[in-house]
Design a protein around this motif. Structure first.
Motif, PDB file in Angstrom:
ATOM      1  N   LEU A 109       0.846  -1.188   0.000  1.00 18.11           N
ATOM      2  CA  LEU A 109       0.000   0.000   0.000  1.00 18.11           C
ATOM      3  C   LEU A 109       0.885   1.242   0.000  1.00 18.11           C
ATOM      4  O   LEU A 109       1.715   1.415   0.897  1.00 18.11           O
ATOM      5  CB  LEU A 109      -0.920   0.017   1.219  1.00 18.11           C
ATOM      6  N   VAL A 110       0.723   2.076  -1.005  1.00 19.27           N
ATOM      7  CA  VAL A 110       1.487   3.320  -1.115  1.00 19.27           C
ATOM      8  C   VAL A 110       0.482   4.470  -1.098  1.00 19.27           C
ATOM      9  O   VAL A 110      -0.310   4.630  -2.043  1.00 19.27           O
ATOM     10  CB  VAL A 110       2.336   3.349  -2.400  1.00 19.27           C
ATOM     11  N   LEU A 111       0.474   5.247   0.011  1.00 19.29           N
ATOM     12  CA  LEU A 111      -0.489   6.331   0.194  1.00 19.29           C
ATOM     13  C   LEU A 111       0.239   7.669   0.107  1.00 19.29           C
ATOM     14  O   LEU A 111       1.058   7.996   0.984  1.00 19.29           O
ATOM     15  CB  LEU A 111      -1.197   6.203   1.538  1.00 19.29           C
ATOM     16  N   CYS A 112      -0.023   8.427  -0.944  1.00 18.86           N
ATOM     17  CA  CYS A 112       0.563   9.771  -1.124  1.00 18.86           C
ATOM     18  C   CYS A 112      -0.546  10.796  -0.911  1.00 18.86           C
ATOM     19  O   CYS A 112      -1.154  11.306  -1.872  1.00 18.86           O
ATOM     20  CB  CYS A 112       1.170   9.903  -2.523  1.00 18.86           C
ATOM     21  N   THR A 148      -3.549   6.273  10.921  1.00 15.91           N
ATOM     22  CA  THR A 148      -4.869   5.655  11.071  1.00 15.91           C
ATOM     23  C   THR A 148      -5.418   5.199   9.717  1.00 15.91           C
ATOM     24  O   THR A 148      -5.969   4.086   9.591  1.00 15.91           O
ATOM     25  CB  THR A 148      -5.845   6.634  11.727  1.00 15.91           C
ATOM     26  N   ILE A 149      -5.262   6.011   8.726  1.00 14.14           N
ATOM     27  CA  ILE A 149      -5.744   5.655   7.382  1.00 14.14           C
ATOM     28  C   ILE A 149      -4.990   4.442   6.848  1.00 14.14           C
ATOM     29  O   ILE A 149      -5.582   3.520   6.261  1.00 14.14           O
ATOM     30  CB  ILE A 149      -5.615   6.872   6.441  1.00 14.14           C
ATOM     31  N   GLY A 150      -3.670   4.420   7.034  1.00 10.48           N
ATOM     32  CA  GLY A 150      -2.874   3.283   6.561  1.00 10.48           C
ATOM     33  C   GLY A 150      -3.282   1.984   7.230  1.00 10.48           C
ATOM     34  O   GLY A 150      -3.429   0.950   6.569  1.00 10.48           O
ATOM     35  N   ARG A 167       1.715  -4.552   3.795  1.00 11.34           N
ATOM     36  CA  ARG A 167       2.714  -3.556   4.186  1.00 11.34           C
ATOM     37  C   ARG A 167       2.330  -2.228   3.538  1.00 11.34           C
ATOM     38  O   ARG A 167       1.844  -2.214   2.397  1.00 11.34           O
ATOM     39  CB  ARG A 167       4.112  -3.981   3.716  1.00 11.34           C
ATOM     40  N   TYR A 168       2.552  -1.149   4.223  1.00 15.07           N
ATOM     41  CA  TYR A 168       2.199   0.155   3.660  1.00 15.07           C
ATOM     42  C   TYR A 168       3.307   1.170   3.898  1.00 15.07           C
ATOM     43  O   TYR A 168       4.090   1.077   4.845  1.00 15.07           O
ATOM     44  CB  TYR A 168       0.876   0.666   4.235  1.00 15.07           C
ATOM     45  N   GLN A 169       3.334   2.129   2.980  1.00 15.14           N
ATOM     46  CA  GLN A 169       4.260   3.260   3.056  1.00 15.14           C
ATOM     47  C   GLN A 169       3.441   4.544   2.927  1.00 15.14           C
ATOM     48  O   GLN A 169       2.601   4.668   2.030  1.00 15.14           O
ATOM     49  CB  GLN A 169       5.311   3.192   1.942  1.00 15.14           C
ATOM     50  N   LEU A 170       3.676   5.511   3.827  1.00 17.04           N
ATOM     51  CA  LEU A 170       2.922   6.748   3.880  1.00 17.04           C
ATOM     52  C   LEU A 170       3.774   7.893   3.355  1.00 17.04           C
ATOM     53  O   LEU A 170       4.873   8.156   3.875  1.00 17.04           O
ATOM     54  CB  LEU A 170       2.469   7.038   5.312  1.00 17.04           C
ATOM     55  N   ASP A 171       3.305   8.543   2.293  1.00 14.87           N
ATOM     56  CA  ASP A 171       4.048   9.632   1.638  1.00 14.87           C
ATOM     57  C   ASP A 171       5.514   9.240   1.435  1.00 14.87           C
ATOM     58  O   ASP A 171       6.442   9.926   1.919  1.00 14.87           O
ATOM     59  CB  ASP A 171       3.963  10.920   2.460  1.00 14.87           C
ATOM     60  N   PRO A 172       5.785   8.150   0.740  1.00 17.16           N
ATOM     61  CA  PRO A 172       7.168   7.643   0.680  1.00 17.16           C
ATOM     62  C   PRO A 172       7.973   8.263  -0.456  1.00 17.16           C
ATOM     63  O   PRO A 172       7.421   8.726  -1.454  1.00 17.16           O
ATOM     64  CB  PRO A 172       6.938   6.150   0.407  1.00 17.16           C
ATOM     65  N   VAL A 177       9.696   3.040  -1.829  1.00 17.41           N
ATOM     66  CA  VAL A 177       8.765   2.257  -2.663  1.00 17.41           C
ATOM     67  C   VAL A 177       9.501   1.088  -3.320  1.00 17.41           C
ATOM     68  O   VAL A 177       8.981  -0.030  -3.395  1.00 17.41           O
ATOM     69  CB  VAL A 177       8.104   3.170  -3.718  1.00 17.41           C
ATOM     70  N   LYS A 178      10.703   1.330  -3.790  1.00 18.01           N
ATOM     71  CA  LYS A 178      11.477   0.251  -4.390  1.00 18.01           C
ATOM     72  C   LYS A 178      11.755  -0.851  -3.372  1.00 18.01           C
ATOM     73  O   LYS A 178      11.623  -2.042  -3.667  1.00 18.01           O
ATOM     74  CB  LYS A 178      12.790   0.804  -4.947  1.00 18.01           C
ATOM     75  N   LYS A 179      12.135  -0.451  -2.173  1.00 18.12           N
ATOM     76  CA  LYS A 179      12.395  -1.433  -1.125  1.00 18.12           C
ATOM     77  C   LYS A 179      11.134  -2.229  -0.788  1.00 18.12           C
ATOM     78  O   LYS A 179      11.186  -3.452  -0.598  1.00 18.12           O
ATOM     79  CB  LYS A 179      12.931  -0.721   0.114  1.00 18.12           C
ATOM     80  N   LEU A 180      10.008  -1.535  -0.725  1.00 16.94           N
ATOM     81  CA  LEU A 180       8.741  -2.213  -0.419  1.00 16.94           C
ATOM     82  C   LEU A 180       8.384  -3.224  -1.502  1.00 16.94           C
ATOM     83  O   LEU A 180       7.991  -4.364  -1.199  1.00 16.94           O
ATOM     84  CB  LEU A 180       7.627  -1.168  -0.271  1.00 16.94           C
ATOM     85  N   CYS A 181       8.544  -2.815  -2.746  1.00 12.95           N
ATOM     86  CA  CYS A 181       8.204  -3.722  -3.855  1.00 12.95           C
ATOM     87  C   CYS A 181       9.104  -4.953  -3.869  1.00 12.95           C
ATOM     88  O   CYS A 181       8.629  -6.092  -4.052  1.00 12.95           O
ATOM     89  CB  CYS A 181       8.311  -2.972  -5.184  1.00 12.95           C
TER      90      CYS A 181
END
Length: 1040
Positions: A109-112, A148-150, A167-172, A177-181
């Motif tokens: 999950l990538v939340l921008c 909370t949203i994540g 797994r999620y990243q907030l404003d990454p 993002v590369k590491k998460l993927c």
């Protein structure tokens, strides 16, 4: 002519003959091939009756004509014209099974959002949509709101796929993002990875399809090329893009993978919130992430949207929707009922608008993907009302105006109308929606008027969902059974929609009311798809059918269906055979076959009721398939005295029962050493006992070689083929003695053989009696020895009575008395290798008389009037070294002895010799080649002077490698072959596949050709009556 012979036979039996004819022979003319048999029997019985009742009446009456059926049974239809096919494991209906089951193993999950800062290219209205995951980000600190949203979005995905790792990243930044993927792909391995991107706080994607992220200090927007993202996640993967102009990202993926030009094998699924030129809705009635809300919380989103457009908007507060009681997985609660109806509606819409392969991929392959695409249909409906069009890859047709949405609205309104009272009184009883009852009624209406050529029933996915409810289950199963009974296309549709795992799980229930309909449904499934046998064995479903087969409460036809299911389970499936033996299937089947009396309908020893022929038929087939090529099961069957139980069935009036009994007995025969690998030999079953059992089985088979039904004779040929394979060496020695070249003494005594005729007494043993004693006429060539017996068969011009050949009347059929036609027939004896069948049999030799009679029976079948049976008989003969050959004619100019006259006349003059034909003569019309070879032995001047030379056949081992010889099958002429090649020589039984055809046809309703049957019956009866009148006139003309 078969029909005329049949009716004339019945007429003569009722008005001319006084002898009573058994019901077994009433079936003798049940096909076109049996006309000669019926005619021969009629002539013999008429002759015998004329001695005892010379003054019999010759009048007839219509009351003797059967008024029910005239050759309208399944066995009478195209016996020669088609080869039956049984359940398939790779045919039409096997396409329903998903090729690659898949699971989404990880969710990224990538939340921008960048809460508090609006993107530079977005102008927001006021009031504007704010809610993210149903949380107002401005109701708390921005950092806390992000967390909370994540967490909320992660928990929503986990509800749809509990085992997925989120797994999620907030404003990454890009590096995060590369590491998460990379981490998600490493964890998921070959499973699917879901990538969810929320870009509400960043600019729209670029024209090249780049999405925006942040730098480490959050001072700049950093573009991320789709090619990089794709290289990190690899495949299989699914992407969800919730941002404005998300169609640009879809276009970039198309260009990257060239999907538009040539398609792509990459397993990549895309879901985008809107097209390239569109902006997300900003209306305050929607959440800011309306696309994500539709995908992750569909019930809440659907009800909120519906309430604002229904009559309930004035009486129902939106806040009550968050208080709906119950759980989504509990169908007895309001929330569970709504979720259940929503799933049924969206599945039905997808089933009716998508191609079958695409429906299987998106809605049956992956649990999480199926849930997302169901919810995607809702997103399309809701967002199109705001002039926004969600898109996907693969692309789906428009579904937002499908009429099933009206059914959902009505069900939702009925359920929501109860919501206030349920909240006020927690003990209030929830009244279920009539949605499923009404849909089942609609399905029933379709069953009354639908057909294969009409539009398929759209309620089929709803029937699947109804199976989950105990209150609707019985009716749903009954209607499903009616649908499956309509044909293979119906079974294919039902399996494609996903009915299989539901009916498989229902086998674990113990509800007695469901047993019969479940057995019927599984009968229909297995009649078309054999591959389900593996699933049944894996889940222990075989015990369900064994218990049902052993129950006395079910009707015989229903128990026959259970026997059919078990037969399919053990058909060629060793594990299925093993578990069925462990469950006592042999004991159950033999128990219900015992207590029968010959010539009467079977009586069940437990219920004392007559056993249905269909049940007898499938009990035999089930046992035959259970111990087919399974030595352990064969030993258990022999120890249970199975042959003695099956022998009375050979006298049953139904040809199908007799044929299946022959099949079961044939599969008990020893196939040689290679079929007993791993069996302890003498420790497992005494050789003497096994030999006695084989003698009993073969004797029983020989008694039905001339059965009136071609179904039975075909199975006898197959069974004798198994016997020939297992006793190849001993049968070859007998055959070698039959066709051994004649000595001079035999030629000198040729005139004395003219008085030798077939005794017509059948086989020497009483328990080996064959209905027609002269079936052995004109089948075997000249003789000298039998087996290894050193006693001469022919001594001083006479036949030794100690030889089984003399006892069986074999001498009537010497090649020396062959027909005068230049197109004679022949065989060759291949010693040592036997046409590719190696002499490795370790079976204990039986007595020579039994082998002799078996060879006679094989030759009888090789000249059967039925071309199919004759072909089977010739194939059996090839196993023991007798094979068709085509050789060049003997050149008289180079081989005629000096002083021996020759002539070109085609007719020989064997004065005083009994005329006979070889074992191919009766099928001369079916053989495509002429058979011309040198004479059996040089003619002797003292007997053959002045006689014409005849091209006849001889049986020589060296012809197998002669350039002048031609084999019907190149494989048979090979000097050696593998075990698989040897087994391929065996004739294959067709009674099992033929019998399976009964269950693939409609059983619950009258077939479509019901009106044609009486017309066809009347036509055949008129044909028979006309020929009876002609016979009467003929008898009057000749003074009969």
């Amino acid at each position: 002519m078969a029909l005329g012979d049949l009716m004339a036979s019945r007429y003569s039996q009722s008005s001319v003959m006084t002898a009573v004819v058994s019901n077994h022979f009433d079936e003798c003319a049940s096909s076109h091939e049996d006309a000669d048999f019926a005619s021969h029997r009629r002539d013999s019985e008429t002759a015998s009756s004329s001695h005892g009742n010379a003054s019999a009446s010759t009048t007839t009456s219509m009351e003797y004509l059967p008024q029910n059926k005239v050759l309208c049974e399944l066995r009478h239809e195209a016996f020669e014209g088609c080869v039956p096919t049984g359940p398939s494991d790779n045919g039409l209906v096997s396409k329903w099974r998903p090729k690659d089951r898949m699971k989404t193993g990880c969710v990224a999950l990538v939340l921008c959002l960048n809460i508090g800062v609006d993107p530079p290219d977005v102008i927001k209205i006021s009031p504007c949509a704010r809610m993210e995951c149903w949380i107002d980000p401005f109701s708390m600190a921005s950092r806390k709101a992000m967390e909370t949203i994540g967490k909320t979005l992660s928990s929503q995905y986990e509800r749809w796929q509990p085992k997925a790792r989120c797994r999620y990243q907030l404003d990454p930044p890009v590096e995060e993002v590369k590491k998460l993927c990379n981490t998600c792909r490493k964890y998921a391995k070959t499973e699917r990875v879901l990538f969810h991107y929320n870009g509400h706080g960043v600019p729209k994607p670029t024209a090249n399809g780049e999405i925006w992220l942040f730098n480490m200090s959050y001072t700049q927007y950093i573009p991320l090329p789709i090619s990089d993202l794709d290289s990190w996640l690899k495949t299989p993967s699914i992407y969800v893009f919730d941002c404005s102009a998300a169609g640009l990202i879809i276009n970039a993926f198309h260009e990257l993978n060239d999907w538009g030009a040539s398609g792509s094998s990459r397993d990549c699924i895309l879901l985008a919130a809107c097209e390239a030129h569109e902006t997300l809705p900003q209306s305050a009635e929607f959440p800011a992430d309306v696309f994500t809300s539709c995908l992750t919380t569909p019930i809440k989103m659907a009800l909120r949207w519906f309430c604002k457009r229904s009559l309930l908007r004035e009486s129902l507060d939106d806040s009550l929707i968050d208080k709906i009681p119950g759980r989504q997985n509990d169908r007895k609660t309001l929330l569970g009922e709504l979720n259940w109806i929503f799933t049924a509606v969206t599945d039905t819409i997808a089933w009716n608008v998508l191609p079958r392969d695409l429906f299987q991929r998106l809605f049956r392959q992956d649990l999480l993907v199926a849930s997302l695409f169901r919810n995607f249909l809702l997103a399309e409906r809701i967002m199109r009302s705001a002039n926004c069009s969600p898109i996907s890859h693969p692309m789906l047709p428009p579904t937002h105006q499908h009429h099933m949405w009206d059914a959902w609205d009505m069900a939702a309104e009925i359920c929501l109308a109860q919501l206030p009272s349920l909240i006020e009184d927690p003990n209030a009883e929830f009244v279920a929606s009539p949605f499923f009852t009404e849909q089942l009624t609609a399905f029933e209406v379709w069953l009354d008027h639908g057909s294969e050529h009409k539009k398929p029933p759209e309620q089929l996915p709803i029937v699947l969902q109804v199976l989950l409810s105990q209150s609707h289950r019985f009716r749903a199963l009954y209607l499903l059974g009616r649908f499956l009974d309509m044909g293979s296309w119906a079974v294919d549709l039902a399996l494609s929609v996903g009915i299989f795992p539901y009916v498989l799980k229902l086998l674990q229930t113990i509800t007695p009311e469901l047993r019969q309909i479940l057995v019927f449904i599984w009968t229909k499934i297995l009649a078309l798809d054999k591959s389900c046998q593996v699933d049944l064995v894996k889940d222990g479903g075989h015990t369900y059918f064994i218990r049902f087969l052993d129950s006395m409460e079910a009707y015989p036809e229903q128990r026959a269906m259970a026997a059919f299911v078990l037969a399919v389970i053990v058909d060629g499936h060793r594990r299925g055979q093993e578990v069925c033996i462990e469950a006592g299937l042999i004991h159950v089947c033999l128990k219900h076959l015992q207590g029968s009396t010959p010539n009467d309908l079977q009586v069940d020893p437990l219920s004392k009721k007559k056993v249905d022929p269909l049940l007898l038929q499938w009990l035999c087939l089930c046992m035959g398939k259970l111990w087919e090529d399974f030595p352990e099961a064969q030993i258990i069957g022999l120890r249970a005295d199975a042959p003695a139980i099956y022998v009375p069935l050979l006298s049953e009036p139904q040809p199908e029962v007799r044929a299946c009994a022959v099949f079961a007995l044939g599969t008990l025969l020893d196939m040689g050493a290679d079929s007993r690998d791993g069996v302890g030999g003498d420790d497992e079953c005494d050789d003497d006992e096994k030999s006695r059992a084989e003698i009993s089985i073969v004797s029983s088979l020989l008694s039905v070689v001339s059965d009136g039904s071609p179904l039975v004779r075909a199975e006898v040929a197959v069974a004798l083929g198994r016997f020939a394979f297992g006793h190849n060496k001993h049968l070859k020695s007998i055959a070698a003695a039959y066709w051994k070249p004649q000595s001079n003494s035999l030629l000198n005594s040729l005139p004395s053989l003219a008085n030798i005729k077939g005794t017509g007494s059948g086989f020497s043993s009483s328990n080996q009696y064959m209905p027609h004693g002269n079936i052995v006429t004109s089948q075997i060539g000249s003789l000298l020895r039998v087996g290894n017996d050193n006693s001469s068969v022919v001594q001083d011009g006479s036949v030794s009575t100690s030889s089984p050949l003399a006892n069986s009347g074999i001498m009537h059929g010497s090649p020396l008395s062959d027909d005068s036609s230049q197109h004679s027939d022949s065989g060759i004896l291949n010693r040592g290798v036997s046409n590719g069948v190696v002499n490795h049999s370790s079976s204990k030799p039986l007595d020579n008389a039994m082998y002799s009679q078996s060879v006679l029976a094989m030759c009888t079948l090789a000249k059967d009037p039925s071309p199919r049976i004759a072909s089977l008989g010739r194939r059996v003969l090839s196993i023991i070294g007798i094979e068709q050959v085509v050789a060049k004619p003997f050149k008289t100019s180079s081989s005629v002895r000096p002083g021996e006259p020759t002539t070109t006349s085609p007719s020989p003059n064997f004065s005083g010799l009994a005329r006979s034909s070889s074992w191919f003569d009766m099928n001369g019309g079916h053989l495509p080649l002429s058979f011309l070879t040198p004479p059996v032995s040089p003619p002797r001047p003292n007997f053959l002077t002045g006689m014409r030379r005849v091209y006849s056949l001889e049986f020589r081992p060296h012809l197998i490698n002669s350039p002048d010889s031609g084999l019907a099958d190149p494989l048979l002429g090979s000097g050696g072959s593998s075990g698989a090649s040897e087994r391929s020589l065996l004739p294959q039984s067709t009674i099992y596949n033929w019998s399976c055809g009964y269950f693939s046809k409609p059983l619950l309703t009258v077939s479509d050709d019901s009106e044609e049957i009486p017309a066809r019956r009347e036509e055949r009866e008129n044909f028979a009556l006309e020929h009876i009148v002609k016979c009467q006139h003929s008898c009057g003309f000749f003074g009969c």
